[in-house]
Design an enzyme around this catalytic site. Structure first.
Site, PDB file in Angstrom:
ATOM      1  CG  HIS A  68     -15.053 -33.764 -17.874  1.00  0.00           C
ATOM      2  ND1 HIS A  68     -15.227 -32.488 -17.392  1.00  0.00           N
ATOM      3  CD2 HIS A  68     -16.035 -34.507 -17.323  1.00  0.00           C
ATOM      4  CE1 HIS A  68     -16.263 -32.470 -16.560  1.00  0.00           C
ATOM      5  NE2 HIS A  68     -16.775 -33.677 -16.508  1.00  0.00           N
ATOM      6  CG  ASP A  88     -12.059 -34.972 -16.023  1.00  0.00           C
ATOM      7  OD1 ASP A  88     -11.409 -33.927 -16.246  1.00  0.00           O
ATOM      8  OD2 ASP A  88     -11.789 -36.050 -16.584  1.00  0.00           O
ATOM      9  CG  HIS A 130     -24.399 -24.345 -37.727  1.00  0.00           C
ATOM     10  ND1 HIS A 130     -24.219 -25.703 -37.762  1.00  0.00           N
ATOM     11  CD2 HIS A 130     -23.811 -23.903 -36.606  1.00  0.00           C
ATOM     12  CE1 HIS A 130     -23.546 -26.072 -36.670  1.00  0.00           C
ATOM     13  NE2 HIS A 130     -23.290 -24.996 -35.964  1.00  0.00           N
ATOM     14  CE1 TYR A 181     -17.077 -16.161 -18.856  1.00  0.00           C
ATOM     15  CE2 TYR A 181     -15.201 -17.629 -19.177  1.00  0.00           C
ATOM     16  CZ  TYR A 181     -16.571 -17.432 -19.106  1.00  0.00           C
ATOM     17  OH  TYR A 181     -17.413 -18.478 -19.267  1.00  0.00           O
ATOM     18  CD  GLU A 199      -6.185 -41.160 -14.127  1.00  0.00           C
ATOM     19  OE1 GLU A 199      -5.567 -42.226 -13.918  1.00  0.00           O
ATOM     20  OE2 GLU A 199      -7.408 -41.113 -14.346  1.00  0.00           O
TER      21      GLU A 199
END
Ligand SMILES: [Zn+2]
Ligand SMILES: [Zn+2]
Length: 408
Positions: free
Chosen positions: A121, A126, A255, A311, A387
């Site tokens: 995350h 999260d 790649h 977007y 947090e």
């Protein structure tokens, strides 16, 4: 007993929300850690989805799932009639191997586009899920006083769906997330603010396979790809007037080839374009195409360039922003809120805003001992969420929802 009952009923709705936000803080943090340790890529958020649905049901909230693959919609009908407000959280993690040393560090690995990758995350989704579940708990506790309905939109695949699949906010809208009941306004938050308009490109370089010891017998797409990578870097650094608006061209993956002594037939590279100006964006597209094609041609190879428009621009409804700004100032403290009328963001939240008025705001979760320059950015394997900022997120979302409903 009487005194307690009296003070409880005398408490205003705002006070009840503040008290409840404090009370759910430890649950929110525990939930965030749980999700952090079990990250899932876009359209694969099955564990997260189940966790969300279970919690909402336990809170007595009506649940609609699945929607848009792994999405969950919760509907909380308030005790009084009124309008419908939606709150959105995105659920997906990224193919990034976590480098932060946390007790709940992610060690999850999976396959992404045929490659084995770590999952993390690294964008803070999260925290978004944990915050919105906290808001659900807070608002469920005061539902009798809510004048209207709150819809909780838990959305998969904000970072983009796997190749060949639909997903994200666009699919949520298509699958009816904003209807039944119809949503009047939508709110969302993100734990950082380092965003610019984003688009991606894919360049395939076709060479001619040959033995690694006899390159003159083929066309080496690896050498051509290397030249293209450097060529692309001169677009922002030497070709655009970046004093007008910043721009970035990043090659994020290359790649090609399978072993040491074979020059492969083709190489594929993918990358991202960031800019804050629509005209500059169009110009960058043309320059990427020209740079890749002409460098390839010079080496006798061929480049196919595909650019995917990002977007739509996330545009905060001005009237809604003005209306809700006082709420955010009250909740976070006057000096802690900066209001911008229009926000440019690579966020698929914009798909909701195309349908109904919406407001997207940032929540600061940078550790206090780090400057903006020192802190790891979103998508970094070192991305870290402080947090202590989550409780503010719960309070802000809860008050925004209730104040919106009260004002209508
Ligand atoms: Zn992200
Ligand atoms: Zn994000």
């Amino acid at each position: 007993m009487t005194a307690t009952t009296l003070s409880a009923s005398a408490a205003t709705l705002d006070q009840r929300i503040d008290d409840a936000s404090k009370k759910v803080e430890s649950t929110v943090i525990a939930c965030r850690r749980d999700i952090h340790q079990h990250p899932e890529l876009g359209n694969r958020e099955t564990r997260t989805s189940k966790l969300i649905a279970d919690r909402l049901r336990a809170l007595g909230i009506e649940v609609k799932t699945p929607i848009a693959h792994t999405g969950v919609v919760g509907i909380l009908k308030g005790g009084k009639p009124g309008r419908v407000v939606a709150l959105r959280a995105d659920m997906d993690a990224l193919p990034v191997t976590e480098q932060v040393d946390l007790p709940f560090k992610s060690t999850v690995r999976t396959t992404f586009n045929g490659q084995e990758v770590g999952v993390m995350h690294a964008c803070g989704h999260d925290a978004h899920v944990a915050i919105l579940l906290g808001v659900a708990e807070v608002l469920a506790g005061v539902r009798d006083e809510i004048p209207g309905t709150v819809k909780f939109l838990f959305q998969p695949a904000e970072e983009g769906a796997p190749e060949g699949e639909q997903g994200g906010a666009e699919l949520m809208v298509k699958d009816g997330a904003l209807e039944n009941p119809h949503v009047d306004a939508v709110f969302g938050l993100h734990v950082t603010s380092r965003y610019a308009v984003g688009e991606s490109f894919k360049i395939k370089i076709h060479g001619k396979q040959t033995h690694g010891a006899y390159p003159w017998l083929g066309v080496d797409p690896i050498v051509v790809a290397s030249q293209i990578v450097l060529g692309l870097q001169t677009i922002p650094s030497r070709q655009l007037d970046v004093s007008l608006a910043p721009a970035i061209v990043t090659v994020g993956a290359i790649h090609g080839g399978v072993r040491n002594n074979i020059i492969p037939d083709e190489v594929e590279m993918i990358g991202t374009i960031r800019s804050l100006d629509q005209k500059m964006r169009d110009d960058i597209h043309a320059r990427i195409k020209r740079t890749a094609e002409d460098i390839a041609a010079a080496g006798g190879a061929k480049a196919d360039v595909a650019i995917t428009t990002g977007y739509p621009v996330t545009y905060n409804d001005p009237a809604l922003t003005e209306k809700m700004a006082p709420t955010l100032r009250r909740v976070a403290g006057d000096k802690n809120v900066t209001v911008v009328n229009a926000t440019l963001g690579a966020e698929d939240f914009s798909f909701y805003q195309q349908k109904v008025p919406g407001l997207f705001f940032w929540l600061g979760t940078r550790p206090k001992d780090k400057t903006a320059e020192e802190a790891a950015s979103n998508h970094s394997p070192f991305f870290y969420v402080d947090e202590s900022g989550l409780e503010l997120g719960v309070r802000a979302m809860s008050h925004v929802a209730v104040d919106y409903l009260k004002s209508n």
